[in-house]
Enzyme design. Structure first.
Site, PDB file in Angstrom:
ATOM      1  N   LEU A  82      39.747 -50.183  24.138  1.00 26.97           N
ATOM      2  CA  LEU A  82      38.831 -50.501  25.246  1.00 26.97           C
ATOM      3  C   LEU A  82      37.661 -51.346  24.747  1.00 26.97           C
ATOM      4  O   LEU A  82      37.206 -52.275  25.405  1.00 26.97           O
ATOM      5  CB  LEU A  82      38.320 -49.224  25.921  1.00 26.97           C
ATOM      6  CG  LEU A  82      37.449 -49.480  27.154  1.00 26.97           C
ATOM      7  CD1 LEU A  82      38.235 -50.209  28.249  1.00 26.97           C
ATOM      8  CD2 LEU A  82      36.872 -48.182  27.711  1.00 26.97           C
ATOM      9  N   HIS A 103       9.153 -41.159   7.613  1.00 21.29           N
ATOM     10  CA  HIS A 103       9.249 -42.156   8.674  1.00 21.29           C
ATOM     11  C   HIS A 103      10.084 -41.597   9.810  1.00 21.29           C
ATOM     12  O   HIS A 103      11.093 -40.942   9.577  1.00 21.29           O
ATOM     13  CB  HIS A 103       9.895 -43.444   8.146  1.00 21.29           C
ATOM     14  CG  HIS A 103      10.334 -44.375   9.224  1.00 21.29           C
ATOM     15  ND1 HIS A 103       9.448 -45.126   9.957  1.00 21.29           N
ATOM     16  CD2 HIS A 103      11.564 -44.644   9.741  1.00 21.29           C
ATOM     17  CE1 HIS A 103      10.114 -45.825  10.862  1.00 21.29           C
ATOM     18  NE2 HIS A 103      11.402 -45.540  10.753  1.00 21.29           N
ATOM     19  N   HIS A 141      13.008 -54.579  16.595  1.00 19.49           N
ATOM     20  CA  HIS A 141      14.283 -54.579  17.311  1.00 19.49           C
ATOM     21  C   HIS A 141      14.551 -55.908  18.005  1.00 19.49           C
ATOM     22  O   HIS A 141      15.545 -56.065  18.693  1.00 19.49           O
ATOM     23  CB  HIS A 141      14.317 -53.437  18.325  1.00 19.49           C
ATOM     24  CG  HIS A 141      14.061 -52.105  17.673  1.00 19.49           C
ATOM     25  ND1 HIS A 141      12.789 -51.614  17.469  1.00 19.49           N
ATOM     26  CD2 HIS A 141      14.900 -51.195  17.128  1.00 19.49           C
ATOM     27  CE1 HIS A 141      12.875 -50.450  16.840  1.00 19.49           C
ATOM     28  NE2 HIS A 141      14.129 -50.181  16.623  1.00 19.49           N
TER      29      HIS A 141
HETATM   30  N1  GLN Z   1      14.302 -46.617   5.403  1.00 18.42           N
HETATM   31  C1  GLN Z   1      15.173 -46.941   6.477  1.00 18.42           C
HETATM   32  C2  GLN Z   1      15.218 -48.451   6.658  1.00 18.42           C
HETATM   33  O1  GLN Z   1      14.253 -49.087   6.473  1.00 18.42           O
HETATM   34  C3  GLN Z   1      14.763 -46.287   7.761  1.00 18.42           C
HETATM   35  C4  GLN Z   1      15.719 -46.609   8.869  1.00 18.42           C
HETATM   36  C5  GLN Z   1      15.458 -45.867  10.156  1.00 18.42           C
HETATM   37  O2  GLN Z   1      14.384 -45.347  10.376  1.00 18.42           O
HETATM   38  N2  GLN Z   1      16.404 -45.813  11.030  1.00 18.42           N
HETATM   39  O3  GLN Z   1      16.231 -49.011   7.023  1.00 18.42           O
HETATM   40 ZN    ZN Z   2      13.013 -46.131  11.942  1.00 16.29          ZN
END
Ligand code: GLN
Ligand code: ZN
Length: 756
Positions: free
Chosen positions: A17, A642, A695
């Site tokens: 698909l 993070h 992004h």
């Molecule tokens: N250390 C990872 C990066 O920089 C963190 C990625 C994430 O937070 N999804 O790719």
């Molecule tokens: Zn991230």
């Protein structure tokens, strides 16, 4: 005893698909051919279920993109901007899913959100004030009709009105209440169409019932359904719930004239108790979701049969079912020859779950199933424990309170660290990864295919690191990273380097639209048997006078993005992974790395759906596991974390309790709202809210970043503020990355000058 499935995977055994839909996106396939291919694929799946004896085969669980989007389309919830495009139905549907840009117009897509506590993302319906909800067409019965022609009786599935109105966003003045009358009529028409076409059962999915509900919510639900069900006719209605129990409304839904109710016994911790306490109405069929629709382990027949037996006493018309749609598991273990029999015999993907349910139904009808070979074999399997490791068990058993605490209070540590690291105010850094260029990906691919030796592979990776350090020095960043060129994925990389994991080749699960994930499987106790990152990071550190930040993935994220075990608790799994990461942390520190980041990108993702469960079922263990990773380093060693989600306004004290020294997170898209909440909660952790959105390929200019920093300084003390992008840069191009980071550094310098 009969069995049912709530829903089935749909991407195709070999992701047919996906390939067909992507061809359609590239204009290599027309809408008619796409629809035909999809029809063939779903027919094949019904056949599999029919052969396996499924008495309630779902139809309309099949979707070209997403079932919630299908519901929006069915209900005519098509906002003006899409209608104005004046394009055909299929194109309109995909415009809502992905946006549309051509001579007809330029519109962005609907938002996408995580589907309850899964890694699947649904399309968020949008209701504007011009929306006229009505049954747009009978397309939701296309599958039913197609199957009927093939001699297969199916149970059409639709998202119910309560969940639909709850998940929708309202872009105008109108709220859910204003759409109530129309949506009731639309579902009455759904039922009429079912009656006219000889549908025996209609499944109405109402997963929102497992959330914390208010009195008004329950009244709302009751109003909707008492009117809809009044028009029922000969079609029976199954109210299907999943992802938890319905403790807030159990008696209310039992009182409504549904013909069947589907309850989740796997994630629904109180489901069995609710039935024991209040009984189950004699005039309804209970669809007992005892087979885990979200995980890949074989069921324990003894447990399932025992519950079935007790349910049959309460209500003889019990149907065995899955806890939720099987959308969340891969198709079949048969696709994984490389796993080997001793591993794969523990797994039941979608096809194998059908076999299990058929077998359990047969056993449940026997006067005594305990001697049946299928039963004894299943019990033997459950007695053979997974790969257990005495060293790991000894370590987790020996953990004491002290293992979860750093040696010095955070404020004192922060002072020591500032002195030692000698960073300027507003230190600049990145989140870890740098662009994965064709050369970087090629190096990994060649190594995987055996075209280069391990030493060649590592030498190439180090060459990328060298360039990356030089680049960061040139840009003028304060805290550098090695760039993560050795990683395909932040979880898979660590999984591959830890004992206890197994990996599949074809076990894809839909994430959203045409995108899939292949989660690794935790198959035994997790152990670090070798050094994972130190060689690369220490090398990077040796190339510069600046500090290079060591980069690790944290235990909660590693667990959340894997298929977990079911024989031990999440706390045990998190602690095992945390001890492995702790070994890496200690080794990095010993190698002279003075800043270490432990990413918990997915911390918020598996927060239980009900607030009352947040701490006891998840957060307490998650916070402790994170602390375990970092507790034993020197006070001077600075621990960063993070997170990707910035929607954590409701768990700020918990994040502070992770006791990291610095946290960076995504903030540029959430309009910095989180910062007010940090201030209000007296957040102690130093903070780097992302100053630009990674992004998108867009390059932010210096002034824009300066503005963001100024906004941040209104809420975060200058001694606590870091300047960084909002996530890793691996999906970005090189050019835009360099330009953006240059602007970021310049902006930080300007603001520093202003502050001085
Ligand atoms: N250390 C990872 C990066 O920089 C963190 C990625 C994430 O937070 N999804 O790719
Ligand atoms: Zn991230």
């Amino acid at each position: 005893m009969q069995y049912a499935t709530v829903g089935f995977p749909r991407i195709g055994l070999n992701r047919e698909l996906k390939w067909a839909t992507e061809k359609y996106f590239r204009n290599e396939l027309d809408a008619k051919s796409l629809t035909e291919q999809a029809a063939d694929l779903r027919a094949a799946q019904w056949k599999v279920q029919q052969d396996a004896g499924n008495a309630f085969i779902p139809s309309n669980d099949y979707s070209l993109y997403d079932s919630v989007l299908d519901a929006a389309f069915m209900l005519n919830a098509i906002p003006e901007r899409y209608r104005a495009l004046n394009i055909d139905d299929t194109s309109t549907y995909f415009a809502m899913a992905r946006g549309h840009q051509d001579s007809h117009g330029d519109v962005r897509a609907f938002a996408m959100k995580k589907w309850f506590n899964t890694n699947y993302h649904y399309i968020v319906p949008e209701l504007d004030d011009t929306a006229e909800l009505k049954l747009k067409s009978e397309a939701f019965l296309d599958g039913f009709k197609q199957a009927a022609k093939l001699g297969i009786k199916t149970k059409p599935v639709v998202i119910g009105p309560f969940t639909f109105l709850k998940l929708a966003t309202y872009t105008g003045k109108k709220t859910a209440k204003d759409f109530e009358g129309d949506i009731i009529q639309a579902y009455i028409d759904v039922l009429k169409a079912c009656n006219a076409n000889g549908v025996e059962w209609l499944q109405m999915d109402e997963p929102y019932l497992v959330m914390d509900l208010t009195k008004e919510d329950i009244q709302h639900f009751t109003r909707l359904y008492s009117q809809i069900l009044a028009a029922k006719g000969t079609t029976k209605v199954l109210l299907q719930t999943y992802f938890g129990d319905v403790r807030d409304c159990y008696q209310d839904i039992c009182a409504l004239p549904f013909d069947g109710i589907g309850l989740d016994f796997v994630e629904g911790k109180q489901t069995a108790a609710l039935i024991a306490q209040y009984g189950f109405p004699a005039d309804k069929t209970l669809f007992a979701g005892l087979i885990n629709g979200k995980n890949i382990w074989r069921s324990n027949y003894a447990k399932v049969l025992k519950i079935l037996k007790s349910l049959k006493v309460i209500n003889p018309s019990v149907v065995l079912s899955t806890s939720c749609s099987l959308l969340h598991v891969p198709y079949t273990v048969k696709n994984e020859p490389r796993l080997g029999e001793d591993v794969s015999r523990h797994f039941a993907f979608a096809y194998e779950k059908l076999d299990e349910m058929r077998e359990i139904c047969r056993l449940s009808d026997l006067p005594d199933y305990t001697k049946d070979p299928a039963f004894t074999a299943n019990q033997a399997l459950h007695q053979s424990s997974l790969r257990s490791d005495a060293d790991v068990r000894a370590r987790t058993d020996a953990l004491t309170e002290d293992d979860f605490h750093r040696q010095m209070p955070r404020k004192e540590r922060q002072n020591l660290q500032h002195k030692r690291l000698g960073l300027p105010l507003l230190p600049t850094t990145t989140i870890g990864s740098f662009p994965q260029t064709a050369a970087v990906k090629g190096n990994r691919a060649k190594f995987r295919r055996g075209e280069i030796s391990e030493s060649e592979y590592r030498a190439n990776a180090k060459a990328f690191i060298k360039d990356c350090i030089a680049l960061q020095e040139k840009i003028g960043l304060d805290v550098l990273v090695h760039g993560e060129f050795e990683r395909n994925d932040m979880v898979e990389f660590f999984g591959e380097n830890l004992a206890g994991y197994v990996f599949t080749d074809n076990a894809w699960v839909q994430s959203y639209g045409t995108r899939g994930l292949k989660p690794p499987i935790i198959f035994g106790d997790i152990k670090r048997e070798k050094s994972i990152t130190t060689d690369y990071i220490a090398y990077a550190n040796s190339l510069t006078d600046k500090d290079v930040k060591g980069m690790l993935t944290g235990p909660v994220t590693i667990l959340n993005w894997s298929f977990p075990r079911e024989d031990i608790t999440i706390e045990e799994m998190m602690n095992q992974i945390a001890l492995a990461i702790r070994d890496e942390v200690m080794e990095l520190e010993k190698a002279g790395v003075r800043i270490i980041q432990i990413d918990e990108a997915a911390l918020r993702e598996k927060l239980p759906l009900r607030r009352a469960d947040w701490h006891k079922d998840y957060l307490d263990a998650a916070i402790k596991a994170f602390r375990l990773c970092a507790a034993k380093v020197q006070p001077e060693t600075q621990i960063h974390t993070h997170m990707c989600y910035s929607e954590f306004e409701d768990i700020i004290p918990e994040i502070d309790a992770m006791d990291a020294d610095v946290i960076t997170f995504e903030a540029s898209r959430s309009k910095l709202a989180i910062l007010d909440a940090l201030k209000a909660n007296h957040f102690e952790t130093e903070t780097g809210p992302g100053v630009y959105d990674i992004h998108s390929p867009r390059i932010p200019d210096t002034a824009e970043i300066e503005d963001a920093i100024r906004e941040m300084l209104k809420r975060i003390p200058k001694e606590h503020l870091w300047v960084n992008p909002d996530c890793g840069l691996k999906t970005r191009g090189e050019k835009e990355t360099v330009a953006s980071l240059e602007h970021l550094v310049t902006a930080a310098k300007h603001i520093r000058a202003e502050l001085a």
